[in-house]
Design a protein around this motif. Structure first.
Motif, PDB file in Angstrom:
ATOM      1  N   SER A   1       0.841  -1.193   0.000  1.00  0.00           N
ATOM      2  CA  SER A   1       0.000   0.000   0.000  1.00  0.00           C
ATOM      3  C   SER A   1       0.879   1.248   0.000  1.00  0.00           C
ATOM      4  CB  SER A   1      -0.906   0.000   1.235  1.00  0.00           C
ATOM      5  OG  SER A   1      -0.139   0.026   2.421  1.00  0.00           O
ATOM      6  N   ASP A   2       0.321   2.357  -0.452  1.00  0.00           N
ATOM      7  CA  ASP A   2       1.097   3.597  -0.575  1.00  0.00           C
ATOM      8  C   ASP A   2       1.654   4.059   0.766  1.00  0.00           C
ATOM      9  OD1 ASP A   2       0.658   3.661  -3.273  1.00  0.00           O
ATOM     10  OD2 ASP A   2      -1.093   4.975  -3.152  1.00  0.00           O
ATOM     11  N   ILE A   3       0.855   3.956   1.826  1.00  0.00           N
ATOM     12  CA  ILE A   3       1.311   4.431   3.133  1.00  0.00           C
ATOM     13  C   ILE A   3       2.440   3.543   3.665  1.00  0.00           C
ATOM     14  CG2 ILE A   3      -0.396   3.096   4.456  1.00  0.00           C
ATOM     15  CD1 ILE A   3      -0.550   5.509   6.364  1.00  0.00           C
ATOM     16  N   THR A   4       2.402   2.250   3.302  1.00  0.00           N
ATOM     17  CA  THR A   4       3.478   1.347   3.706  1.00  0.00           C
ATOM     18  C   THR A   4       4.758   1.695   2.964  1.00  0.00           C
ATOM     19  OG1 THR A   4       1.869  -0.411   4.122  1.00  0.00           O
ATOM     20  CG2 THR A   4       4.161  -1.066   3.907  1.00  0.00           C
ATOM     21  N   LYS A   5       4.656   1.966   1.661  1.00  0.00           N
ATOM     22  CA  LYS A   5       5.835   2.372   0.883  1.00  0.00           C
ATOM     23  C   LYS A   5       6.416   3.671   1.421  1.00  0.00           C
ATOM     24  CE  LYS A   5       4.242   0.329  -3.487  1.00  0.00           C
ATOM     25  NZ  LYS A   5       3.821   0.621  -4.868  1.00  0.00           N
ATOM     26  N   LEU A   6       5.549   4.576   1.857  1.00  0.00           N
ATOM     27  CA  LEU A   6       5.992   5.871   2.365  1.00  0.00           C
ATOM     28  C   LEU A   6       6.864   5.711   3.606  1.00  0.00           C
ATOM     29  CD1 LEU A   6       5.737   8.966   2.023  1.00  0.00           C
ATOM     30  CD2 LEU A   6       3.760   8.875   3.547  1.00  0.00           C
ATOM     31  N   ASN A   7       6.546   4.706   4.434  1.00  0.00           N
ATOM     32  CA  ASN A   7       7.292   4.483   5.669  1.00  0.00           C
ATOM     33  C   ASN A   7       8.459   3.510   5.485  1.00  0.00           C
ATOM     34  OD1 ASN A   7       5.850   5.850   8.097  1.00  0.00           O
ATOM     35  ND2 ASN A   7       4.180   4.997   6.888  1.00  0.00           N
ATOM     36  N   ALA A   8       8.645   3.015   4.267  1.00  0.00           N
ATOM     37  CA  ALA A   8       9.698   2.025   4.020  1.00  0.00           C
ATOM     38  C   ALA A   8      11.032   2.695   3.720  1.00  0.00           C
ATOM     39  CB  ALA A   8       9.299   1.124   2.860  1.00  0.00           C
ATOM     40  N   ASP A   9      12.108   2.011   4.069  1.00  0.00           N
ATOM     41  CA  ASP A   9      13.455   2.463   3.727  1.00  0.00           C
ATOM     42  C   ASP A   9      13.898   1.898   2.382  1.00  0.00           C
ATOM     43  OD1 ASP A   9      14.066   3.806   6.301  1.00  0.00           O
ATOM     44  OD2 ASP A   9      13.861   1.777   7.099  1.00  0.00           O
ATOM     45  N   MET A  10      13.333   0.740   2.018  1.00  0.00           N
ATOM     46  CA  MET A  10      13.679   0.086   0.752  1.00  0.00           C
ATOM     47  C   MET A  10      12.419  -0.442   0.088  1.00  0.00           C
ATOM     48  SD  MET A  10      17.024  -2.165   1.806  1.00  0.00           S
ATOM     49  CE  MET A  10      17.042  -2.863   0.156  1.00  0.00           C
ATOM     50  N   LEU A  11      12.467  -0.528  -1.239  1.00  0.00           N
ATOM     51  CA  LEU A  11      11.350  -1.054  -2.016  1.00  0.00           C
ATOM     52  C   LEU A  11      11.890  -2.107  -2.990  1.00  0.00           C
ATOM     53  CD1 LEU A  11       8.341  -0.920  -2.821  1.00  0.00           C
ATOM     54  CD2 LEU A  11       8.970   0.862  -4.472  1.00  0.00           C
ATOM     55  N   LEU A  12      11.360  -3.338  -2.911  1.00  0.00           N
ATOM     56  CA  LEU A  12      11.775  -4.402  -3.813  1.00  0.00           C
ATOM     57  C   LEU A  12      11.035  -4.257  -5.136  1.00  0.00           C
ATOM     58  CD1 LEU A  12      11.904  -7.499  -1.419  1.00  0.00           C
ATOM     59  CD2 LEU A  12      13.760  -5.998  -2.145  1.00  0.00           C
ATOM     60  N   LEU A  13      11.708  -3.727  -6.138  1.00  0.00           N
ATOM     61  CA  LEU A  13      11.054  -3.419  -7.409  1.00  0.00           C
ATOM     62  C   LEU A  13      10.669  -4.672  -8.190  1.00  0.00           C
ATOM     63  CD1 LEU A  13      13.270  -0.411  -8.572  1.00  0.00           C
ATOM     64  CD2 LEU A  13      11.036  -0.342  -7.460  1.00  0.00           C
ATOM     65  N   ASN A  14      11.392  -5.762  -8.018  1.00  0.00           N
ATOM     66  CA  ASN A  14      11.062  -6.975  -8.770  1.00  0.00           C
ATOM     67  C   ASN A  14      10.050  -7.855  -8.033  1.00  0.00           C
ATOM     68  OD1 ASN A  14      12.580  -8.019  -6.699  1.00  0.00           O
ATOM     69  ND2 ASN A  14      14.155  -8.919  -8.004  1.00  0.00           N
ATOM     70  N   ASN A  15       9.639  -7.430  -6.837  1.00  0.00           N
ATOM     71  CA  ASN A  15       8.607  -8.122  -6.057  1.00  0.00           C
ATOM     72  C   ASN A  15       9.006  -9.548  -5.687  1.00  0.00           C
ATOM     73  OD1 ASN A  15       6.092  -7.560  -4.808  1.00  0.00           O
ATOM     74  ND2 ASN A  15       5.037  -8.891  -6.245  1.00  0.00           N
ATOM     75  N   ARG A  16      10.300  -9.839  -5.701  1.00  0.00           N
ATOM     76  CA  ARG A  16      10.797 -11.153  -5.273  1.00  0.00           C
ATOM     77  C   ARG A  16      11.493 -10.999  -3.925  1.00  0.00           C
ATOM     78  NH1 ARG A  16      11.218 -15.561  -8.447  1.00  0.00           N
ATOM     79  NH2 ARG A  16      13.006 -16.236  -7.201  1.00  0.00           N
ATOM     80  N   ILE A  17      10.968 -11.692  -2.933  1.00  0.00           N
ATOM     81  CA  ILE A  17      11.476 -11.510  -1.577  1.00  0.00           C
ATOM     82  C   ILE A  17      12.888 -12.066  -1.417  1.00  0.00           C
ATOM     83  CG2 ILE A  17      10.557 -13.666  -0.629  1.00  0.00           C
ATOM     84  CD1 ILE A  17       9.762 -11.993   1.854  1.00  0.00           C
ATOM     85  N   ASP A  18      13.284 -13.047  -2.263  1.00  0.00           N
ATOM     86  CA  ASP A  18      14.629 -13.595  -2.130  1.00  0.00           C
ATOM     87  C   ASP A  18      15.700 -12.628  -2.622  1.00  0.00           C
ATOM     88  OD1 ASP A  18      13.864 -13.834  -4.760  1.00  0.00           O
ATOM     89  OD2 ASP A  18      14.790 -15.793  -5.069  1.00  0.00           O
ATOM     90  N   THR A  19      15.289 -11.495  -3.193  1.00  0.00           N
ATOM     91  CA  THR A  19      16.253 -10.453  -3.550  1.00  0.00           C
ATOM     92  C   THR A  19      16.972  -9.940  -2.303  1.00  0.00           C
ATOM     93  OG1 THR A  19      14.825  -9.781  -5.385  1.00  0.00           O
ATOM     94  CG2 THR A  19      16.531  -8.236  -4.743  1.00  0.00           C
ATOM     95  N   LEU A  20      16.329 -10.128  -1.154  1.00  0.00           N
ATOM     96  CA  LEU A  20      16.940  -9.693   0.104  1.00  0.00           C
ATOM     97  C   LEU A  20      18.239 -10.452   0.378  1.00  0.00           C
ATOM     98  CD1 LEU A  20      13.807  -9.352   2.401  1.00  0.00           C
ATOM     99  CD2 LEU A  20      15.127  -7.534   1.334  1.00  0.00           C
ATOM    100  N   LYS A  21      18.342 -11.684  -0.112  1.00  0.00           N
ATOM    101  CA  LYS A  21      19.599 -12.422   0.048  1.00  0.00           C
ATOM    102  C   LYS A  21      20.739 -11.679  -0.636  1.00  0.00           C
ATOM    103  CE  LYS A  21      18.709 -16.502  -1.558  1.00  0.00           C
ATOM    104  NZ  LYS A  21      18.951 -17.914  -1.922  1.00  0.00           N
ATOM    105  N   THR A  22      20.484 -11.240  -1.866  1.00  0.00           N
ATOM    106  CA  THR A  22      21.500 -10.487  -2.605  1.00  0.00           C
ATOM    107  C   THR A  22      21.854  -9.202  -1.874  1.00  0.00           C
ATOM    108  OG1 THR A  22      20.642 -11.365  -4.687  1.00  0.00           O
ATOM    109  CG2 THR A  22      22.055  -9.426  -4.816  1.00  0.00           C
TER     110      THR A  22
END
Length: 249
Positions: A164-185
């Motif tokens: 949601s927009d309000i969640t993105k607003l409070n986030a420090d990072m945004l995963l643009l490819n929507n793959r959670i395993d990108t966090l490993k990289t």
């Protein structure tokens, strides 16, 4: 029906973690079973006792209109991320507003030992504050509007693309490819970067501590000291460039 005009609701109120109310020709409620029971005169008669499905109820003040069931699929790449975090010695906690049976089922599938269920937004916030008071650094991943307060409190907040927009607003990072395993990289790059910074600092300090006394005492000619400083800087740059060339798969 395409030709049917949309009905506009007024006096819309959102109750985070519970439901939404609005008025058309009558007052409507949509939300959790507990939320509906607090606003509807008739109690909910639900023949489906499967607690592994998320339940959303639509009702008016006088009657129950519909009961909707939802089932979220676990992301295929989630398991590899959980395993990596465990290997790194990280503590993993699943926090959710869903029924405990649903949260337990997901936690068991992912191998997460600690979970918290039926949480309201303020409950997630309090849980994170408590963990921080114990000296923990919190990284949180989420996409729901109910995650926004906790996102603001977490040390690092990571939102999915569909958040949601309000969640993105409070986030420090945004995963643009929507793959959670990108966090490993991301974590691998972070660790590599931190190690490289420490190595460069150690090298720079060691060189200066070793070379400067000789230069001050006149054992090194100015051109030699300048050449040595240039070589030291070159080594630091080459070492830093290795961050881009490393294999993070």
């Amino acid at each position: 029906v395409k030709d049917k005009p949309l009905i506009q609701a007024s006096d819309i109120k959102n109750f985070p973690g519970e439901g939404i109310t609005g008025i058309t020709d009558k007052q409507w409620f949509i939300g959790t079973q507990a939320f509906i029971n607090n606003h509807c005169k008739n109690s909910i008669t639900d023949k489906n006792q499967d607690n592994t499905l998320r339940k959303i109820v639509l009702a008016t003040t006088d009657s129950i209109i519909a009961i909707l069931y939802f089932n979220d699929e676990i992301r295929e790449e989630s398991m590899s991320l959980i395993q990596y975090l465990k290997h790194q010695g990280k503590k993993i906690i699943l926090m959710s507003g869903d029924h405990e049976s649903i949260v337990k089922q997901v936690a068991d599938k992912l191998g997460i030992n600690e979970y918290q269920a039926e949480l309201k937004p303020e409950d997630k916030l309090k849980s994170i504050e408590k963990l921080q008071q114990q000296g923990n650094k919190i990284g949180m991943v989420g996409d729901g509007i109910n995650d926004a307060p906790a996102f603001a409190q977490a040390d690092v907040a990571i939102a999915m693309t569909a958040a949601s927009d309000i969640t993105k607003l409070n986030a420090d990072m945004l995963l643009l490819n929507n793959r959670i395993d990108t966090l490993k990289t991301m974590l691998k790059i972070t660790l590599k970067t931190n190690r490289t910074i420490k190595t460069n600092f150690i090298w720079a300090i060691a060189y200066n501590v070793t070379a400067l006394p000789f230069a001050i005492m006149g054992y090194l000619a100015p051109w030699m000291a300048a050449l040595g400083m240039s070589l030291s800087s070159l080594i630091v740059v080459i070492n830093a460039s290795r961050i881009n060339k490393a294999d993070y798969l």
